[in-house]
Design an enzyme around this catalytic site. Structure first.
Site, PDB file in Angstrom:
ATOM      1  N   ASN A 237       0.839  -1.204   0.000  1.00  0.00           N
ATOM      2  CA  ASN A 237       0.000   0.000   0.000  1.00  0.00           C
ATOM      3  C   ASN A 237       0.871   1.250   0.000  1.00  0.00           C
ATOM      4  OD1 ASN A 237      -2.574  -1.208   0.019  1.00  0.00           O
ATOM      5  ND2 ASN A 237      -2.374  -1.658   2.199  1.00  0.00           N
TER       6      ASN A 237
ATOM      7  N   CYS B 270      -5.874  -7.422  -3.365  1.00  0.00           N
ATOM      8  CA  CYS B 270      -6.372  -6.922  -2.080  1.00  0.00           C
ATOM      9  C   CYS B 270      -7.512  -7.819  -1.623  1.00  0.00           C
ATOM     10  CB  CYS B 270      -6.849  -5.485  -2.225  1.00  0.00           C
ATOM     11  SG  CYS B 270      -7.477  -4.758  -0.693  1.00  0.00           S
ATOM     12  N   HIS B 271      -7.561  -8.128  -0.324  1.00  0.00           N
ATOM     13  CA  HIS B 271      -8.582  -9.046   0.191  1.00  0.00           C
ATOM     14  C   HIS B 271      -9.788  -8.347   0.803  1.00  0.00           C
ATOM     15  CE1 HIS B 271      -5.958  -9.097   4.084  1.00  0.00           C
ATOM     16  NE2 HIS B 271      -6.716  -8.038   4.022  1.00  0.00           N
TER      17      HIS B 271
ATOM     18  N   HIS C  60      -9.597  -0.102  -1.793  1.00  0.00           N
ATOM     19  CA  HIS C  60     -10.065   0.280  -0.455  1.00  0.00           C
ATOM     20  C   HIS C  60     -11.298   1.175  -0.479  1.00  0.00           C
ATOM     21  CE1 HIS C  60      -5.819  -0.669   1.289  1.00  0.00           C
ATOM     22  NE2 HIS C  60      -6.577  -1.760   1.171  1.00  0.00           N
TER      23      HIS C  60
END
Length: 466
Positions: free
Chosen positions: A157, A179-180, A216
């Site tokens: 990130n 990304c999870h 995000h």
């Protein structure tokens, strides 16, 4: 790489940041549990001792009888030798130390600016990017020169800016960001479905979603379980549980500042009609600073937590001790599925399966039609042999696009600022950030904040800032 009888051998994976005391062990675990691939993991880290430790730990895992995936771990002295001939490159680094992260997160608090993560958006995300981008310029140049055909998987990130930098330096790179966060929202939906319909143990992947947004700050405009439209189900659940939120069976927001009760998600659904698909701590940072992050009391009311850098520092001490015990054979890496998809994506790119997953790549196929083509967007994509084919996600509604665009603009400002050491662009990005805008700060105060944050983290910034 060599393909034979449905399996792939001699797979060469360069791991940049291979001295990791956390993510590397997750990677080792998933590799050990995958029976259809084997090869070499080339560990490179500026902390050579850390990479050497993971070499020992990785080879200990491989030697175990319960490890069906057999990999040889090697530590390399230079990024160039680690990359030469690599089929895949994994990027997972920490730009600076937790001392710099403390500056990212806490220095803006003097202006009433609170951040719940501080690594993607807000002043903290911008400052972290200024440290990360120069490192990624060097990494991209090394990949261009030593492994131009490798698939590059980024976990660092700020995700969007890391991927954007890779493509800026080497436009032909085959890079994507994993990304999870989307998985977590799928899990929330699956638990709601299980509770609503009395179904047991739905697999997360059975929750079918259309993903669109930026890392995000992702959203679903479609969610389905078999023949069931989940939007009415989600709305009904929110109406019944808006105040208390959703408490996952194996987690509780009060037990960890990294968890949440998903109340921010619920509120965003009521306001915008879409399912916000990241953790509340991330989602809050993309919204105006006078909303979910107005002050610590407001944060508590929404049932999530602010970043705790002191906790991260203490956790690092624990991880260093765990590393020592693993190297000494006093402990073992626990081999159970981690829930991450990175190894399965590598398997798909090897041609051993075909799958759909969310991915961060440039919007050059206009997979989100009404966002700029040079934006790094997160949507679903099909992974298959030597190919990633983005799924057309459609247009993002204008009310949500309005929330996303300041961050897309800031990605451009921040990348250029990092490449040219232009403080005015940093000020412009700070002033354009919704967290900062929501606090109605004076420009002179923001300029001073930029000066002070740069000065406090100068050790990890290029000389042009000094």
């Amino acid at each position: 790489m060599k393909y034979q009888n449905g399996k792939m051998s001699d797979v060469q994976i360069a791991y940049i940041g291979g001295g990791s005391r956390g993510w590397a062990w997750t990677f080792m675990t998933d590799l050990a549990l995958e029976p259809d691939m084997r090869g070499t993991i080339r560990l490179y880290d500026i902390d050579k001792k850390a990479a050497e430790a993971n070499k020992i730990i990785g080879n200990q895992v491989t030697a175990r009888e319960d490890a069906v995936g057999k990999w040889e771990y090697e530590a390399y002295d230079s990024i160039q030798t680690a990359l030469d001939g690599a089929d895949f490159v994994v990027l997972s680094i920490l730009p600076g130390t937790f001392d710099e992260m403390a500056v990212d997160v806490h220095m803006p608090e003097r202006l009433g600016i609170y951040q719940s993560v501080g690594d993607t958006a807000g002043p903290g995300g911008i400052m972290r990017a200024l440290r990360t981008i120069p490192m990624y310029v060097e990494i991209a140049e090394a990949i261009r020169d030593h492994a131009p055909n490798a698939w590059v998987i980024n976990y660092t990130n700020p995700m969007s800016l890391c991927v954007k930098t890779l493509y800026h330096v080497f436009p032909q790179i085959k890079a994507f960001g994993c990304c999870h966060e989307v998985f977590g929202t799928q899990k929330v939906l699956k638990e709601i479905v299980e509770q609503k319909f009395g179904v047991e143990e739905i697999d997360r992947s059975e929750i079918q979603v259309n993903v669109l947004g930026i890392n995000h700050f992702t959203w679903f405009d479609y969610a389905s379980y078999k023949g069931i439209d989940l939007f009415p189900v989600y709305k009904e659940y929110i109406d019944a549980h808006y105040e208390e939120g959703h408490h996952e069976r194996d987690k509780h927001w009060m037990n960890s500042s990294f968890e949440c009760a998903h109340r921010v998600k619920f509120d965003l659904f009521r306001r915008y009609g879409m399912i916000a698909a990241a953790g509340d701590r991330h989602l809050a940072e993309f919204m105006p600073g006078n909303e979910y992050l107005n002050d610590p009391e407001t944060v508590t009311g929404w049932k999530f937590g602010l970043t705790t850098v002191d906790w991260r520092k203490e956790d690092l001490k624990n991880r260093l001790e765990k590393s020592r015990k693993l190297v000494a054979g006093e402990e073992q890496v626990e081999l159970k599925p981690t829930g991450e998809e990175g190894i399965q994506l590598i398997k798909a790119l090897c041609g051993l399966r075909r799958m759909v997953s969310n991915v961060n790549i440039p919007n050059t196929s206009l997979q989100i039609k009404n966002l700029p083509a040079d934006a790094i967007v997160e949507t679903n994509a099909v992974f298959e042999r030597d190919a990633i084919r983005p799924v057309v996600a459609g247009e993002i509604p204008e009310n949500v696009k309005t929330l996303i665009m300041p961050h897309v603009e800031n990605h451009a400002y921040t990348l250029q600022a990092a490449l040219t050491c232009d403080k005015e662009l940093v000020v412009k990005a700070f002033l354009n950030d919704p967290i900062v805008k929501g606090k109605n700060c004076k420009e002179e105060d923001i300029r001073q904040l930029v000066d002070d944050m740069i000065a406090a983290t100068a050790k990890y910034l290029p000389d042009g800032w000094k």
